[in-house]
Design a protein around this motif. Structure first.
Motif, short mmCIF file in Angstrom:
data_model
loop_
_atom_site.label_atom_id
_atom_site.label_comp_id
_atom_site.label_asym_id
_atom_site.label_seq_id
_atom_site.Cartn_x
_atom_site.Cartn_y
_atom_site.Cartn_z
N ARG A 268 0.82 -1.22 0.00
CA ARG A 268 0.00 0.00 0.00
C ARG A 268 0.85 1.27 0.00
O ARG A 268 0.32 2.38 0.10
N ILE A 269 2.15 1.14 -0.09
CA ILE A 269 3.03 2.30 -0.13
C ILE A 269 3.12 2.80 -1.58
O ILE A 269 3.39 2.04 -2.51
N MET A 270 2.89 4.11 -1.77
CA MET A 270 2.95 4.72 -3.10
C MET A 270 3.94 5.87 -3.10
O MET A 270 4.09 6.57 -2.09
N ASP A 271 4.62 6.07 -4.22
CA ASP A 271 5.46 7.26 -4.41
C ASP A 271 4.57 8.35 -4.99
O ASP A 271 4.09 8.24 -6.13
N VAL A 272 4.33 9.40 -4.21
CA VAL A 272 3.41 10.47 -4.62
C VAL A 272 4.18 11.79 -4.70
O VAL A 272 5.30 11.91 -4.20
N VAL A 273 3.54 12.78 -5.30
CA VAL A 273 4.10 14.14 -5.33
C VAL A 273 3.35 14.97 -4.30
O VAL A 273 2.12 15.02 -4.30
N ALA A 274 4.11 15.61 -3.40
CA ALA A 274 3.51 16.38 -2.32
C ALA A 274 3.91 17.85 -2.42
O ALA A 274 5.03 18.18 -2.84
N THR A 275 2.99 18.71 -2.01
CA THR A 275 3.28 20.16 -1.98
C THR A 275 2.42 20.83 -0.92
O THR A 275 1.26 20.47 -0.73
N PRO A 276 3.00 21.82 -0.22
CA PRO A 276 2.18 22.58 0.74
C PRO A 276 1.43 23.72 0.05
O PRO A 276 0.63 24.41 0.69
N LEU A 277 1.68 23.89 -1.23
CA LEU A 277 1.05 24.99 -1.96
C LEU A 277 -0.38 24.64 -2.35
O LEU A 277 -0.73 23.48 -2.54
N SER A 278 -1.19 25.66 -2.47
CA SER A 278 -2.53 25.48 -3.02
C SER A 278 -2.46 25.82 -4.49
O SER A 278 -2.14 26.95 -4.87
N ILE A 279 -2.73 24.85 -5.35
CA ILE A 279 -2.63 25.09 -6.78
C ILE A 279 -3.91 24.64 -7.47
O ILE A 279 -4.68 23.83 -6.93
N GLN A 280 -4.12 25.18 -8.65
CA GLN A 280 -5.29 24.82 -9.46
C GLN A 280 -4.77 24.25 -10.77
O GLN A 280 -4.10 24.94 -11.55
N LEU A 281 -5.07 22.98 -11.01
CA LEU A 281 -4.60 22.36 -12.25
C LEU A 281 -5.46 22.81 -13.41
O LEU A 281 -6.68 22.93 -13.30
N ASN A 282 -4.83 23.08 -14.53
CA ASN A 282 -5.55 23.43 -15.75
C ASN A 282 -6.27 22.19 -16.28
O ASN A 282 -5.63 21.19 -16.61
N PRO A 283 -7.60 22.21 -16.35
CA PRO A 283 -8.32 21.02 -16.80
C PRO A 283 -8.04 20.65 -18.25
O PRO A 283 -8.41 19.58 -18.69
#
Length: 349
Positions: A233-248
């Motif tokens: 169940r361990i995954m390599d993920v991307v983490a950020t403390p920033l609040s961002i909005q992805l372009n759909p």
């Protein structure tokens, strides 16, 4: 047969499941007498209530309780012995015969397994010392006629074996069905795991039962509480403390976008224990597939879960995960479940 079993048997006294004979059958010199001896031996051992295979071993002399391994010069093919009893015993007996070499000596072995016959075995023809329809069994180290009560007990024993066989056949069929479901990638794992948990309970496999339960309900404790049990169940993920909005409308695939994020400040690759239920995993996969892998799943968590030494107050971290991450974890779950099913199937054989 192997050396360890052979040594165990030859160090044991004759009993209701073990018989020693110094010489092999002399079918050429006294066919009728020897045929009758073979038939009576097979009848007696087959009808003896037991939990393990019985053995007749040729090439062993017994003198005043002492065993001497003498060996024999030849032993009939299994096909010959099978032919000699085929039309003389009903129901047809189950046994195998073979030669076995130990310490340079050759021995003959007749092995009579526990088998769920439909009724006690008896001779279908009259032979010397063998009556038609009479039930014989082993009493200690010799064969004897079964009493009426013993015949009833033998019948009940065979009936219990039939019931056990029927139960095993049902479980074998259920295991095969579950393996087919888990092997079919068009079937949701949540369906297969629901079948698996019932089989794990029936076959008394607590570790697999726990695995299925946690996959179906989610892992409610911290990873440290599970250790290697939850490594998949361990995954390599991307983490950020920033609040961002992805372009759909971005055109990159999920993996490409994650790689792009990692080139930017305040984005890092982290290992994360994804503890959601299998249904939620399937929901994320379904969502990302619908987006043609042009989207990411995002989960907001307390940053102390990711960075225990963080001194930010009420800090949040957003984790981004792509379709391939979920697919890899999903296949790890499938592989573990299939291995357990296949192991249980082998144990039923």
């Amino acid at each position: 047969m192997n050396d360890k079993l052979f040594e165990t048997l030859t160090r044991s006294p004759e009993s209701s499941i073990l018989d020693f004979k110094e010489r092999c059958f002399d079918f050429a010199g006294n066919k009728e007498h020897e045929d009758a001896k073979l038939v009576k031996d097979i009848l007696s051992f087959s009808n003896t209530i037991r939990e393990e295979s019985a053995y007749i071993i040729f090439g062993i002399a017994e003198n005043q309780g002492k065993i001497e391994l003498t060996g024999i010069t030849g032993f009939p093919d299994d096909a010959i012995l099978q032919q000699k009893v085929k039309d003389k015993i009903f129901p047809r007996p189950k046994f195998t015969s073979y030669s076995y070499v130990y310490q340079g000596l050759t021995f003959g072995v007749i092995e009579i397994p526990v088998h769920a016959h439909t009724e006690p075995l008896s001779s279908s023809i009259k032979m010397k010392g063998v009556e038609i329809g009479k039930i014989y069994l082993r009493q200690g180290s010799s064969s004897s006629d079964a009493t009426g009560r013993e015949v009833i007990e033998i019948s009940k024993w065979f009936e219990s074996l039939q019931i056990k066989l029927s139960s095993n056949n049902i479980l074998t069929s259920q295991l095969a069905d579950a393996i087919l479901v888990l092997s079919d990638r068009n079937q949701a794992l949540s369906i297969g795991l629901s079948l698996c948990i019932g089989l794990a309970i029936k076959l008394n496999n607590p570790d697999f039962e726990r695995f299925c339960y946690l996959e179906l309900t989610g892992y409610t404790e911290d990873f440290d509480q599970y250790g290697s049990f939850a490594d998949h169940r361990i995954m390599d993920v991307v983490a950020t403390p920033l609040s961002i909005q992805l372009n759909p409308n971005f055109s990159l695939s999920g993996d490409a976008l994650l790689k792009h994020m990692l080139t930017k400040e305040h984005f890092s690759e982290e290992r994360f224990f994804f503890n959601k239920s299998i249904n939620e995993v399937e929901g994320a996969i379904s969502f990302l597939r619908e987006k043609n892998d042009k989207a990411l799943a995002a989960y907001e968590i307390d940053d102390k879960l990711m960075y225990p030494e963080s001194d930010r107050i009420n800090g949040k971290v957003t984790l981004y995960m792509g379709l391939s991450m979920f697919n890899n974890m999903y296949e790890r779950i499938r592989k573990i479940a299939l291995k357990n099913l296949l192991d249980m199937q082998r144990s039923q054989s």
